[in-house]
Enzyme design. Structure first.
Site, PDB file in Angstrom:
ATOM      1  CB  ALA A   1      -0.948   0.165   1.238  1.00  0.00           C
TER       2      ALA A   1
ATOM      3  N   GLY B   1       0.129  -5.847   0.188  1.00  0.00           N
ATOM      4  CA  GLY B   1      -0.565  -5.907  -1.045  1.00  0.00           C
ATOM      5  C   GLY B   1       0.077  -6.349  -2.223  1.00  0.00           C
TER       6      GLY B   1
ATOM      7  CD  GLU C   1      -3.147  -8.886   0.399  1.00  0.00           C
ATOM      8  OE1 GLU C   1      -2.834  -7.612   0.319  1.00  0.00           O
ATOM      9  OE2 GLU C   1      -3.926  -9.472   1.236  1.00  0.00           O
TER      10      GLU C   1
ATOM     11  CD  GLU D   1      -0.279  -7.140   5.017  1.00  0.00           C
ATOM     12  OE1 GLU D   1       0.547  -8.069   5.579  1.00  0.00           O
ATOM     13  OE2 GLU D   1      -0.494  -6.997   3.964  1.00  0.00           O
TER      14      GLU D   1
END
Ligand code: NAI
Length: 683
Positions: free
Chosen positions: A60, A101, A104, A124
């Site tokens: 992010a 992310g 991901e 995270e």
């Protein structure tokens, strides 16, 4: 805009946003457009998503957090849906970092190829969150629940090399990762049929449940105090559900965490750490070059400091006053490296290279070769001043001269030299090669470039350097002393040591103050108390329990007993009759009727003592910023990171209640206790 280059039927989409391909709105939009364009292009049979040398993607974009752009479509889950829906195979080529992310995104591709050095992870948890874009659902489907949980609970990145056999990668290569990904993409395209999607794998429910239950058992007490750990386990357990349901559960859990105090505190700490390691503008300067370090004193701290300097690639001269001490210290350094090699934590070659940079000496003339000298001899002003006089006689002009003193007056040490502008404090914590905190102490005459050198060296040693003014105990020990004193008051007021230690560990402290005291040895504090006795204000509330323990030979764990007894080397769970009667006697002498203190009261009083001292430190200019105090407490004193630190805690409280409580607390500490101005902490 051109979205990709064609390589023999494969569209290579290169993500290349400075500096680490954060998943900004712009980059997310680019990916969707590139995928659409490649899908529509008849010349394209397969797609490779690649990053630049530094990053596939670091996740992010923090600068977008909390702004409308963060939530503007395409959000990351939308990008991943596009990958799910892709009719042509998409292969991720991972080099540099693929975190959060970023990983991901790769997990939603049909296959992954990694450069062996690529660092991948879902960190995270370090921010009190769980992955929020399918990570908890896709990673266990690929690598199994145990490995996925290890990665997500630990939060630390792993190399593709380490994960080569985990199932995460189709291939791990030593170079040309994009070419290798293209080859995998072509094979997938040639196979035809249904494309392999991670989401289509269905883990077996009973196995998932058992594996998650086993991991829950393994959580340590500090993890159990943080909501993100339980949420993570619950999210991973949901990977036994059909994929969409699992995703939804993950989303709900993710959202439930975002506004928790723990997540806010962890985000705050992250920012506070970055701020603490930057010098305020008035002190910014170009650091002096440091390649050769001399460490004086090869005791506990000197050898630890030597090890971290060697690890950072510096050359180290270890200087002692006597041959035996030098031999012992050098031996300790060698044993340390042998231990790391034996444990498989360091390659033999690297350990040999580090040790080859170490030189041991008794000859002060060798100091002439040092760019920076760190003194770690006995904590005695006369000894330190003598050592600094000798350093002054031998070090080159421009050499940075540092003291590792814990409490002594840096200016008095600097005054022993003719170059106080070159002197600063570098206060390491024990064990020096492990603890991250480094207090960088500014004396009255320290030059800005000397401070800048201290901060730069701290970063090079992988420490968390925090600027402090020259005051007794600097930031950390000063606050810790106020806290420990308050804990001693609580003994007199009615608590037993195990009540205090238990309440503070229940709040998340790594250890309670009496366990810490026993572990580090009560005699250090005893010696200091004796040294201060002559100047102590007789009106001060002084608790003499520790002195009496020492007089009885109870010096802590090393002597078999301190606040606690240690039958078979293990700390007894309650204090024994001897200690209890000492404490009762202290209460009686002060005319106190003992009343039990509950855990909440103990925790609150401990925190109040810390914030009062923090406010006093701010008033004296010892800390440059209030959040620096939190960094020091978290990094050096076992304060629970997910509680943010005492200043963060104070900011969550009602101000007028706090003010009232601080006055009460001061009243209980005697007429010498000053009350800090909360405005300096709360703004
Ligand atoms: P230590 O007693 O283990 O080591 C001190 C070493 O200095 C000894 O090997 C001694 O032979 C040597 N030494 C003494 N005088 C010398 C001289 N004139 N020239 C050369 N070498 C000399 O002590 P430790 O624990 O390593 O502490 C050193 C310093 O670090 C002290 O200032 C202490 O306050 C500070 N410190 C200690 C911490 C700890 O937890 N032990 C934590 C942070 C700072």
């Amino acid at each position: 805009m051109k979205h990709y280059t064609l390589h023999d039927g494969v569209a290579v989409v290169t993500l290349d946003q400075p500096s680490v391909n954060s998943l900004s709105h712009a980059l997310r939009s680019f990916i969707v457009q590139a995928l659409d364009a490649a899908q529509a292009d008849a010349a394209v049979r397969a797609i490779v998503l690649a990053g630049n040398a530094r990053a596939f993607s670091a996740g992010a974009d923090v600068s977008e957090l909390g702004t409308p752009r963060q939530l503007a479509e395409p959000i990351l889950p939308t990008v991943l849906q596009r990958l799910d829906a892709a009719g042509k195979p998409v292969v991720a080529a991972l080099a540099g970092v693929a975190l959060g992310g970023g990983l991901e995104l790769a997990l939603a591709c049909h296959a992954r190829v990694g450069l062996d050095s690529a660092a991948v992870g879902l960190p995270e948890i370090n921010l009190g969150l769980i992955p929020g874009a399918g990570g908890t659902q896709r990673l266990p489907r690929l690598v199994g629940v145990p490995v996925a949980l290890e990665m997500m609970l630990g939060g630390a990145p792993r190399s593709a090399r380490q994960l080569a056999d985990s199932g995460l990668f189709e291939r791990v290569v030593a170079n040309d990762v994009v070419d290798a990904a293209c080859a995998v993409a072509r094979t997938l395209a040639a196979q035809g049929g249904v494309l392999p999607r991670v989401r289509d794998r269905q883990p077996e429910a009973a196995t998932v449940a058992a594996q998650v239950a086993a991991a829950r058992e393994q959580l340590n007490p500090r993890q159990r105090l943080q909501p993100a750990y339980a949420a993570l386990l619950e999210a991973v357990a949901a990977c036994a559900l059909p994929f969409e349901q699992g995703l939804q559960r993950e989303r709900e859990l993710f959202l439930s965490l975002v506004s928790t105090t723990a997540a806010q505190a962890l985000r705050y700490q992250f920012k506070a750490e970055r701020e603490a390691t930057r010098l305020p503008p008035q002190f910014q300067a170009e650091p002096r070059a440091v390649e050769a370090v001399a460490v004086i004193g090869a005791g506990t701290m000197g050898t630890g400091i030597a090890i971290c300097a060697l690890d950072a690639g510096l050359s180290v001269l270890l200087l002692e006053q006597g041959g035996q001490a030098l031999e012992r210290g050098t031996q300790r350094v060698h044993e340390h490296y042998a231990g790391r090699v034996a444990a498989g934590k360091m390659a033999q070659g690297a350990a040999e290279a580090a040790q080859a940079r170490l030189k041991a000496t008794l000859d002060w003339a060798n100091l002439a070769g040092a760019d920076l000298v760190i003194e770690a001899v006995f904590e005695d002003l006369a000894v330190k001043r003598d050592v600094f006089r000798r350093i002054d006689a031998h070090a080159r002009p421009g050499t940075v001269l540092a003291s590792n003193t814990s409490y002594l007056d840096l200016d008095a040490i600097a005054a022993a030299t003719a170059r106080p502008q070159d002197v600063l404090g570098l206060h390491f914590f024990s064990p020096a090669n492990v603890m991250k905190l480094l207090e960088v102490v500014r004396g009255a005459h320290t030059a800005p470039d000397v401070l800048a050198t201290g901060m730069a060296l701290g970063k090079r040693l992988k420490k968390m350097p925090v600027l402090c003014g020259n005051a007794f105990g600097f930031i950390g020990n000063r606050i810790y002393n106020a806290y420990r004193k308050q804990c001693e008051f609580m003994l007199e007021d009615g608590a037993w040591p195990e009540d205090v230690d238990g309440a503070l560990t229940a709040m998340g402290f790594a250890m309670g103050p009496f366990t810490v005291a026993d572990l580090s040895g009560l005699d250090i504090a005893w010696r200091m108390r004796k040294a201060q006795a002559a100047t102590r204000d007789p009106r001060e509330r002084y608790v003499g329990i520790l002195d009496e323990l020492c007089e009885q030979g109870r010096l802590g764990r090393k002597s078999g007993a301190g606040y606690y007894a240690y039958p078979d080397g293990k700390q007894a769970s309650t204090t024994d009759a001897v200690v209890r009667s000492l404490i009762e006697k202290a209460s009686a002498q002060r005319g106190i009727t003992r009343r039990p203190l509950d855990a909440a009261t103990i925790q609150r009083r401990a925190l109040l003592a810390m914030i009062n001292e923090a406010a006093l430190l701010m008033a004296e200019g010892v800390a440059a910023g209030a959040s620096d105090i939190d960094v020091v407490l978290v990094q050096g004193y076992g304060f629970p990171r997910w509680e943010g630190g005492p200043v963060f805690w104070a900011r969550q409280q009602d101000r007028s209640t706090l003010e009232c409580e601080l006055r009460e607390l001061a009243a209980g500490a005697g007429p010498t206790q000053r009350v800090g101005d909360l405005a300096l902490l709360l703004g």
